[in-house]
Design an enzyme around this catalytic site. Structure first.
Site, PDB file in Angstrom:
ATOM      1  N   GLY A   7       0.796  -1.180   0.108  1.00 31.22           N
ATOM      2  CA  GLY A   7      -0.021   0.074  -0.033  1.00 31.22           C
ATOM      3  C   GLY A   7       0.764   1.272   0.093  1.00 31.22           C
ATOM      4  CG  HIS A  10      -2.186   9.961   3.065  1.00 30.78           C
ATOM      5  ND1 HIS A  10      -1.839  10.791   2.063  1.00 30.78           N
ATOM      6  CD2 HIS A  10      -3.565   9.952   3.167  1.00 30.78           C
ATOM      7  CE1 HIS A  10      -2.852  11.624   1.675  1.00 30.78           C
ATOM      8  NE2 HIS A  10      -4.052  10.844   2.217  1.00 30.78           N
ATOM      9  CD  GLU A  32      -1.388   1.334  -4.247  1.00 26.08           C
ATOM     10  OE1 GLU A  32      -2.878   1.120  -4.285  1.00 26.08           O
ATOM     11  OE2 GLU A  32      -0.996   1.638  -2.996  1.00 26.08           O
ATOM     12  CB  CYS A  42      -8.289  15.323   3.039  1.00 27.69           C
ATOM     13  SG  CYS A  42      -6.552  15.839   2.489  1.00 27.69           S
ATOM     14  CE  LYS A 132      -9.526   5.408   1.406  1.00 25.03           C
ATOM     15  NZ  LYS A 132      -9.132   6.137   3.011  1.00 25.03           N
ATOM     16  CB  ILE A 274       4.472  -7.378  10.797  1.00 26.42           C
ATOM     17  CG1 ILE A 274       5.107  -8.667   9.960  1.00 26.42           C
ATOM     18  CG2 ILE A 274       3.473  -6.407   9.726  1.00 26.42           C
ATOM     19  CD1 ILE A 274       3.682  -9.480  10.034  1.00 26.42           C
ATOM     20  CG  PHE A 422      -3.457  42.936  21.971  1.00 24.93           C
ATOM     21  CD1 PHE A 422      -4.712  42.609  20.974  1.00 24.93           C
ATOM     22  CD2 PHE A 422      -3.249  44.252  22.204  1.00 24.93           C
ATOM     23  CE1 PHE A 422      -5.542  43.491  20.675  1.00 24.93           C
ATOM     24  CE2 PHE A 422      -3.982  45.093  21.673  1.00 24.93           C
ATOM     25  CZ  PHE A 422      -5.082  45.063  20.907  1.00 24.93           C
TER      26      PHE A 422
END
Length: 442
Positions: A7, A10, A32, A42, A132, A274, A422
């Protein structure tokens, strides 16, 4: 050393990019199943809504760039089995059908997540789509061109962003969710009420507290049937959540009940060979101290980077997450971190909260927008546990500040006296974060 990575969105992209630099002598192979890497899902709604003209901007890497780092990229390869005893992988080339067998010394699981698809009658009808990845985004754009009415199922971040995108493009839009309000995982009711009112004012049909029972149509969807009625529609987008994509390791490493892989502070699973990162695994959730499933791109890239650092030996701990996130919808800017009152109640955690409403800067300035801030804290230790903000001014960076407060164990009383600058263009002499702390101390 042979490193196999399964995979590359990200977490996977972050892991292999860093591993290529840290271990130049290693043999790194990426499996992949798609023909692309690193898609920023996103930004999917921005792409669908036409805000992003060039979709290539939603990719921050490519197979070619990763190959230039010396990584073997086996694109459009679907891993079918992992033999953790013999450290062997079996995969199939989705283009040629050829089966591939490979071995590893270290395995990195960055398989991500997949949209939840409830077993609803008619869900396989044409024009019932998922949201997705890049290919799904292109399908949504293609199908939406011919749709007059769009129904979005699921009122989380992606769902409400798609609602905005479709409404702005002139579609009639219905939003369905089984919970009685939108964005319930991120914001309490006094925040979501204001956004819902804006949605209704814009003509969006909100069907909250309704559950989808079936989809009707002949070949293509024509209606959505809920427990409270029937909605004729041309297109349905399913956004009801994500599940970790971890079937390959089911029963082979420790997982949460939902299938999310458990990892230690160094991103190592219960199998020492793993490692796991991103949406496929659980992460340390600082407000409670336990494991939680929080599929966010920010968590994924951090975890992927940590995998690379810790692959040979444990050197850098994961500091955990607060689940910090933000959203811009129409004129509203909103963000949250840590526990809301809603999420605390669901987890059985007792918190107290203080809510303030302040102008974001002095009212002698040309404009001064209202800021609604809610800070939750532990009533015993008085440590900050969570926060939410909503405003038409962009004050969302305040939630990043409060995320640091939670991670560092700051009390709400200390928040009242933190040194903030400020300047009338930006804020008040007493910053609204200070004021929340002072109000909680009374």
């Amino acid at each position: 050393m042979k490193i196999a990575v399964i995979g590359s969105t990200h977490a996977g992209t972050a892991a292999v990019t860093n591993m290529a630099h840290l271990y130049p002598e290693a043999d790194i192979t990426v499996y992949e199943r798609n023909d692309n890497v690193s898609f920023l899902s996103c930004g999917l709604a921005l792409y669908v809504g036409g805000v992003v003209d060039d979709p290539q901007g939603l990719f921050y890497s490519s197979p070619e760039q990763l190959r230039e780092l010396g990584i073997s990229m086996r694109m459009q390869h679907d891993v079918k089995d992992i033999d953790t005893i013999n450290q062997r992988i079996e995969a199939v080339n989705l283009v040629t059908g050829e089966f591939v067998t490979d071995y590893y010394d270290k395995l990195v699981m960055t398989t991500g997540s997949w949209p939840v698809t409830p077993p609803i009658e008619g869900i396989d009808l044409d024009n019932v789509l998922l949201a997705k990845n890049y290919n799904q985004a292109n399908t949504i754009i293609e199908k939406a061109e011919h749709a007059d009415h769009v129904t979005v199922v699921g009122a989380g971040y992606i769902g409400v962003e798609l609602v905005e995108a479709f409404e702005k493009s002139g579609k009639r839009v219905t939003l369905i969710d089984g919970v009685d309000r939108i964005l319930n995982k991120y914001l309490d009711a006094e925040f979501t009420d204001q956004v819902e009112e804006d949605f209704r004012h814009r003509g969006i049909d909100l069907r909250l507290g309704e559950t989808v029972e079936k989809f009707e149509g002949k070949g293509s969807v024509q209606a959505v049937v809920t427990n409270k009625g029937r909605i004729e529609t041309d297109l349905v987008i399913m956004c009801v959540g994500f599940r970790p994509n971890t079937n390959l390791l089911r029963g082979k490493v420790d997982m949460l009940d939902n299938g999310a892989i458990k990892v230690n502070e160094y991103m190592q699973t219960s199998d020492p060979a793993i490692f796991a990162a991103g949406d496929c695994c659980a992460v340390k959730y600082n407000p409670t101290g336990g494991h939680a499933y929080i599929p966010l791109a920010t968590n994924a890239v951090r975890m992927g980077t940590l995998v690379a650092r810790n692959l040979m030996r444990p050197v850098l701990k994961n500091v955990g997450t607060q689940g910090t996130s933000g959203l811009h919808i129409y004129d509203w800017n909103m963000a949250s971190t840590g526990l809301t009152e809603t999420s605390a109640r669901l987890l059985g955690v007792h918190v107290k909260s203080i809510t303030i409403n302040e102008k974001h800067r002095p009212e002698f300035m040309p404009t001064a927008e209202n800021v609604q801030l809610k800070v939750s804290y532990d009533p015993d230790s008085r440590k900050v546990a969570g926060a939410q903000v909503l405003s038409k001014a962009d004050v969302t960076q305040s939630i990043n500040t409060l995320s640091v407060c939670i991670q560092s164990g700051m009390t709400v009383d200390e928040l009242g006296f933190v040194d903030f600058f400020f300047q009338p263009h930006f804020n008040q002499p007493w910053n609204f974060l200070n004021k929340a702390g002072l109000a909680a101390a009374q």
